[in-house]
Design a protein around this motif. Structure first.
Motif, short mmCIF file in Angstrom:
data_model
loop_
_atom_site.label_atom_id
_atom_site.label_comp_id
_atom_site.label_asym_id
_atom_site.label_seq_id
_atom_site.Cartn_x
_atom_site.Cartn_y
_atom_site.Cartn_z
N GLY A 48 -7.11 -2.65 6.69
CA GLY A 48 -5.82 -2.85 6.34
C GLY A 48 -5.15 -2.52 5.00
N SER A 49 -6.35 -2.72 4.06
CA SER A 49 -5.80 -2.24 2.69
C SER A 49 -7.33 -2.02 2.07
N ALA A 50 -7.01 -1.44 0.69
CA ALA A 50 -8.46 -1.33 -0.09
C ALA A 50 -8.93 -2.84 -0.23
N THR A 51 -8.09 -3.55 -0.59
CA THR A 51 -8.38 -5.30 -0.73
C THR A 51 -9.47 -5.55 -0.01
N ALA A 52 -8.89 -5.39 1.29
CA ALA A 52 -9.60 -5.81 2.67
C ALA A 52 -10.98 -5.13 2.56
N ILE A 77 -10.59 -3.25 -16.84
CA ILE A 77 -9.52 -2.46 -16.58
C ILE A 77 -9.56 -2.06 -15.20
N THR A 78 -8.94 -2.98 -14.33
CA THR A 78 -8.84 -2.43 -12.73
C THR A 78 -7.75 -3.66 -12.40
N PHE A 79 -7.57 -3.23 -11.04
CA PHE A 79 -6.51 -4.21 -10.46
C PHE A 79 -7.27 -5.34 -10.06
N VAL A 80 -6.61 -6.52 -9.93
CA VAL A 80 -7.19 -7.74 -9.44
C VAL A 80 -8.22 -7.96 -8.21
N GLU A 132 -18.08 1.51 -4.69
CA GLU A 132 -17.22 2.20 -5.59
C GLU A 132 -15.83 1.75 -5.27
N ASP A 133 -15.05 1.54 -6.12
CA ASP A 133 -13.79 1.26 -5.88
C ASP A 133 -12.91 2.76 -6.31
N ALA A 134 -12.76 3.36 -5.17
CA ALA A 134 -11.93 4.71 -5.51
C ALA A 134 -10.56 4.68 -4.83
N ALA A 135 -9.90 3.51 -5.20
CA ALA A 135 -8.60 3.23 -4.75
C ALA A 135 -7.80 4.43 -5.67
N HIS A 136 -8.15 4.75 -6.69
CA HIS A 136 -7.19 5.87 -7.41
C HIS A 136 -7.84 7.63 -7.11
N ALA A 137 -8.98 7.53 -6.63
CA ALA A 137 -9.70 8.90 -6.55
C ALA A 137 -9.69 9.58 -5.28
N PHE A 149 -11.40 3.56 -0.48
CA PHE A 149 -10.15 4.03 -0.89
C PHE A 149 -8.87 3.45 -0.64
N SER A 150 -7.89 3.15 -1.26
CA SER A 150 -6.32 2.81 -0.83
C SER A 150 -5.54 3.91 -0.46
N PHE A 151 -4.80 3.59 0.57
CA PHE A 151 -3.63 4.46 0.99
C PHE A 151 -2.39 3.55 0.80
N HIS A 152 -2.27 2.65 -0.41
CA HIS A 152 -1.35 1.96 -0.48
C HIS A 152 -0.05 3.19 -0.86
N ALA A 153 1.09 2.67 -0.81
CA ALA A 153 2.28 3.73 -1.01
C ALA A 153 2.19 4.25 -2.43
N VAL A 154 1.62 3.79 -3.65
CA VAL A 154 1.73 4.56 -4.92
C VAL A 154 0.32 5.37 -5.02
N LYS A 155 -0.52 5.30 -3.98
CA LYS A 155 -1.77 5.96 -4.23
C LYS A 155 -1.76 7.65 -3.90
N ILE A 156 -2.85 8.07 -3.93
CA ILE A 156 -2.99 9.73 -3.71
C ILE A 156 -2.17 10.21 -2.36
N GLU A 211 0.47 0.54 3.68
CA GLU A 211 -0.64 -0.04 3.35
C GLU A 211 -1.74 0.39 4.04
N GLY A 212 -2.96 0.32 3.41
CA GLY A 212 -4.10 0.79 4.07
C GLY A 212 -5.20 1.02 3.17
N GLY A 213 -6.36 1.07 3.82
CA GLY A 213 -7.66 1.47 2.92
C GLY A 213 -8.75 2.02 4.00
N HIS A 268 -1.22 0.04 -17.14
CA HIS A 268 -2.54 -0.30 -16.40
C HIS A 268 -3.86 -0.39 -17.22
N TYR A 269 -4.37 -1.48 -17.07
CA TYR A 269 -4.14 -2.75 -16.74
C TYR A 269 -4.27 -3.77 -17.92
N MET A 270 -3.54 -4.91 -17.72
CA MET A 270 -4.06 -5.99 -18.56
C MET A 270 -5.43 -6.31 -18.11
#
Ligand SMILES: *Cc1c(COP(=O)(O)O)cnc(C)c1O
Length: 378
Positions: free
Chosen positions: A52-56, A78-81, A156-161, A182-189, A194-196, A323-325
């Motif tokens: 359902g998401s990269a988070t999942a 330096i990553t998303f939570v 590997e967190d490849a949400a951006h890659a 991988f993340s397939f959120h709307a802002v990703k590549i 939503e999706g992963g 990106h990111y605190m």
């Protein structure tokens, strides 16, 4: 408003989703398998599991690798939570390893030094989660060599890659990791809304991930045991979740996967264009990288200039972002010692500003971003 990120959808994407809406199978139909195969083929990896998401995906990966209370996951600040939360959901602790000042990825030198100390103190991590920040791949072979020596697993967190290349292979091939998310959120590549997707070469890990994504339930007759009571039988073998993706999302994903190379080519061209347009301005540009998927284009300004530039650009309708605190600054993840241990992350964050970068961005829009930045810096 020029956004820092947005999806690029076309009529073929819309037709793919509409076709699903004309069938009775809105979940767990043929599109999921088609989408999973498209990612597996693209990455050159045997298994791709849509969630359902990269988070999942990160959470299920940590669970499937056996992460538990008392253990620790190490990652970059330096990553998303979501990268750190995956471990916290397993009851495990998180330690932050400083970034490399040049690549902005988790520093392999800092990792090696911390591992040496942790080995002496018997506090080695169970999992290390490198993040391919902004789409630029981490030095995975070097991290895998440390994993051999210190016996940790790699997620590997490849949400951006998605679409990036790492040491001669696509990111997602997972040659130097247990699995890759991988993340397939709307802002990703590429997007499914939503999706992963989790990729892996490990058959048993893939089976475990498929089990956990759907309640821990299996219909494999060989696994039913006492639950085998008739042709209707299924067995819950573990405590899983509903982390499935719908057919609508999977159909969109399979359609988007056909254009990943085009999306990344456009991002690379825009990054090169930024490099040229920003030359001579008082800022640090991201390191040139022909392997990166260029999810983000992050410049670094003088720390005392960043806020004013951010505000002036927003006033001109340019949606710059940060990106990111560092994660250890969030109240939930607060770690008093981490800031002192992560000077490169602190310096990076003080000046970081993400300029708009996405496959739908036109040259004219990019020129407007640069003009607004020049004016803001003047
Ligand atoms: C977006 C993102 C995630 C989470 O992805 P979702 O699909 O939104 O759950 C995880 N890690 C990083 C680095 C991300 O940028």
């Amino acid at each position: 408003m020029i956004r820092y990120a947005q999806p690029l959808l076309d009529d073929s994407d819309i037709a793919a989703v509409a076709a699903v809406l004309r069938t009775p199978d809105l979940t767990q139909g043929e599109a999921i398998g088609r989408f999973e195969r498209s990612v597996a083929d693209y990455c050159g990896v045997p298994h791709a599991i849509a969630v359902g998401s990269a988070t999942a995906g990160l959470h299920l990966a940590c669970l499937a690798l056996g992460l538990q209370p008392g253990q620790r996951l190490w990652t970059t600040p330096i990553t998303f939570v979501a990268t750190a939360n995956a471990a916290r959901h397993c009851g495990a602790g998180v330690d932050f390893i400083d970034i490399d000042r040049h690549t902005r990825n988790l520093s392999v030198d800092a990792l090696a030094a911390r591992l040496e100390v942790a080995a002496r103190e018997d506090r080695l991590p169970a999992i290390v989660a490198p993040v391919h920040f902004a789409g630029a791949p981490c030095a995975m072979a070097a991290i895998a060599a440390l994993a051999q020596r210190y016996r940790f697993r790699i997620v590997e967190d490849a949400a951006h890659a998605l679409g990036a290349r790492s040491e001669g292979a696509p990111v997602g091939a997972a040659r130097h990791a247990d699995c890759c998310v991988f993340s397939f959120h709307a802002v990703k590549i590429a997007t499914t809304g939503e999706g992963g997707v989790v990729t892996t070469r490990d058959d048993a890990l893939a089976a475990r991930l498929r089990l956990l994504r759907s309640h821990g339930i299996s219909r494999d007759p060989a696994l039913l045991g006492e639950a085998h009571d008739g042709p209707w039988s299924y067995a819950q073998l573990a405590l899983g979740f509903n982390s499935r993706m719908t057919e609508l999302q999977a159909a969109l994903g399979a359609s988007q996967m056909r254009r990943v190379d085009a999306f990344v080519a456009r991002r690379r061209a825009l990054a090169a264009r930024y490099d040229a347009l920003l030359a001579g301005l008082p800022l640090r540009r991201p390191p040139a990288n022909g392997d990166s998927a260029w999810h983000l284009y992050v410049i670094e300004l003088a720390a005392d200039a960043r806020l004013a530039v951010y505000e002036r650009m927003h006033a001109h309708g340019i949606g710059v972002n940060v990106h990111y605190m560092p994660l250890y600054r969030h109240p939930y993840h607060r770690d008093a010692g981490a800031a002192a241990a992560c000077p490169a992350a602190e310096t990076y964050y003080a000046g970081a500003l993400s300029l708009p970068l996405h496959a739908a961005l036109s040259d004219a829009e990019q020129d407007a971003v640069v003009a607004a930045l020049r004016a803001a810096l003047a």
